[in-house]
Enzyme design. Structure first.
Site, PDB file in Angstrom:
ATOM      1  N   GLY A   4     -11.749  30.977  23.296  1.00  0.00           N
ATOM      2  CA  GLY A   4     -11.840  29.515  23.249  1.00  0.00           C
ATOM      3  C   GLY A   4     -11.268  28.914  24.518  1.00  0.00           C
ATOM      4  N   ASN A   5     -10.995  27.615  24.486  1.00  0.00           N
ATOM      5  CA  ASN A   5     -10.343  26.972  25.628  1.00  0.00           C
ATOM      6  C   ASN A   5      -9.487  25.816  25.114  1.00  0.00           C
ATOM      7  OD1 ASN A   5     -12.027  24.471  25.608  1.00  0.00           O
ATOM      8  ND2 ASN A   5     -13.655  25.959  25.998  1.00  0.00           N
ATOM      9  N   TYR A   6      -8.856  25.105  26.037  1.00  0.00           N
ATOM     10  CA  TYR A   6      -7.846  24.120  25.644  1.00  0.00           C
ATOM     11  C   TYR A   6      -8.398  22.750  25.259  1.00  0.00           C
ATOM     12  CZ  TYR A   6      -4.496  27.410  27.617  1.00  0.00           C
ATOM     13  OH  TYR A   6      -3.749  28.520  27.870  1.00  0.00           O
ATOM     14  N   ALA A  26     -16.375  21.363  26.241  1.00  0.00           N
ATOM     15  CA  ALA A  26     -16.037  22.490  27.115  1.00  0.00           C
ATOM     16  C   ALA A  26     -16.652  23.730  26.460  1.00  0.00           C
ATOM     17  CB  ALA A  26     -14.527  22.615  27.243  1.00  0.00           C
TER      18      ALA A  26
END
Ligand code: PMT
Length: 399
Positions: free
Chosen positions: A208-210, A276
């Site tokens: 995943g990402n932030y 994102a």
């Protein structure tokens, strides 16, 4: 634009309260229905008799009318209003609003208000420059309130500096412009993507990402507030959509996001690609939890996800617009321009992780908007709600 609008005019105890009389007259003249709510110290600067004569309504100041015991419902007032404007707003009232100190009718009404709130500070220059005032104003801004910045000039103290309440004519104009903008996207359908995608490795792990979803949800709220019907395709986030004009379509992975976008895009007038999206996903997904015992190293093979923005860019009709984002760490402008071209976008919003307060998880962002025609507009660090407004202005009313 003010005709028929319900406006609460909050007046606090400052010299600039005399200007509120002019503001009240202008609002009433423009056809607004105005309910004045005044703090006890406000009454020392301006009399309720003048205000009720001009507004045609009794002025509200206390929780109860002393002789009848009639209760003034701040909740009903908060629901009645299309907008609340507090002018002048003293340092004390700003501090109470920022911290939820509900010891008078004006602050309780503010806390109950569902409508947009405009705050026009007025005070001496040293009070205005004090870190506590600045922090409280920033807090109000971060709650989504609109701050009408005070002007610089001669103050009641005879000192010269920032602290003069904005002129009533300009405040009335700001309110009018605000209501005009609320209608500007009526009838438009907008597809917005938000948040991260999660690419499953096994039943308990993902790539995943932030991304928190804050920027995408701010865009959805602003577009809906301007009258648009919003399809918000959202990855897993904790943010909740408030405006009923927002239809949230929850997805988890990039492939699910692509499917949802392909289903929504044909009916959309515009798409704003703020998510994102993970560029890669694991080539295989384990059906059961990958165990640590017995394997010191695990190798993950990744395959490229589809580029959703570029896919929509290919399918775009001449009557549709697409805005993309570029999240960069270096070579920012060149990378953003190349994404604009490659994905066939009409506009790209560049945010750089090198700017403090910009990008993932923050309540603020600092963006540069680059259009297909070549125009480049750099904006200062702002709350994401205001960045959203700049993006929609640029997409729908380019200069
Ligand atoms: O959610 P927040 O915490 O508020 O943070 C906001 C944000 C930083 C996520 C947001 O402002 C932002 O920059 N979003 C885009 C992040 C990104 O993936 O940027 P990119 O430069 O890698 O992608 C370029 C564009 O292509 C983006 O519009 C992206 O949505 C899109 N894309 C990217 C990859 C992919 N496979 N499909 C896509 O559609």
């Amino acid at each position: 634009m003010l005709k028929g609008k319900h406006i609460i005019l909050g007046i606090t105890g400052g010299i600039a309260a005399y200007k509120s009389v002019t503001l009240l007259r202008l609002l009433v003249k423009a056809g607004a229905e105005v309910q004045v709510v005044i703090t006890p110290s406000g009454k020392e600067f301006i009399t309720p008799v003048t205000l009720s004569a001009l507004s045609g309504k009794p002025v509200v100041s206390e929780f109860f009318t002393a002789n009848t015991g009639e209760w003034h419902s701040h909740v009903d007032l908060g629901l009645w209003a299309d907008a609340m404007v507090i002018a002048p707003a003293t340092a004390s009232t700003i501090g109470k609003m920022a911290n939820g100190i509900a010891d008078n009718m004006l602050v309780t009404t503010y806390l109950s208000a569902k409508a947009p709130v405009f705050v026009a500070p007025a005070m001496d220059l040293d009070m205005m420059a004090h870190p506590s005032t600045l922090r409280n104003i920033e807090a109000l801004r971060s709650y989504g309130n609109h701050i009408i910045e005070p002007a610089a000039g001669e103050l009641a103290s005879k000192l010269v500096g920032k602290g003069r309440m904005e002129e009533p004519e300009r405040i009335a104009e700001i309110l009018s412009e605000f209501f005009a903008s609320r209608e500007s996207l009526k009838g438009k359908k907008i597809l917005i993507t938000a948040g991260p995608t999660h690419e499953k490795i096994d039943p308990v792990r993902f790539i995943g990402n932030y991304s928190s979803g804050k920027m995408g949800y701010a865009l959805a709220e602003e577009a809906a507030a301007r009258g648009a019907d919003v399809a918000l395709v959202s990855g897993p986030v904790d943010v909740k959509a408030i405006n009923p004009r927002i239809r949230v379509i929850e997805v988890e992975s990039a492939l699910e996001m692509l499917d949802a976008c392909l289903a929504e895009f044909p009916a959309a007038d515009a798409a704003i690609m703020c998510a994102a999206v993970a560029d890669y996903r694991p080539a295989e997904r384990a059906d059961s939890k990958i165990k640590r015992e017995g394997c010191s190293d695990v190798e993950l093979r990744l395959v490229a996800n589809p580029d959703i923005a570029a896919t929509l860019g290919k399918a775009k009709r001449p009557d549709q617009k697409i805005a993309g984002f570029a999240l960069e760490t270096d070579n920012e402008a060149a990378n953003a321009r190349s994404k604009l071209e490659r994905k066939n976008l009409d506009m790209i919003v560049l945010n750089s992780l090198r700017d403090a307060g910009a990008g993932f998880r923050t309540d603020t962002n600092k963006v540069t908007i680059i259009s297909r025609s070549g125009s480049v507009r750099e904006f200062p660090l702002k709350p994401k709600s205001e960045v959203a407004a700049d993006i929609l202005d640029s997409l729908f009313s380019p200069e």
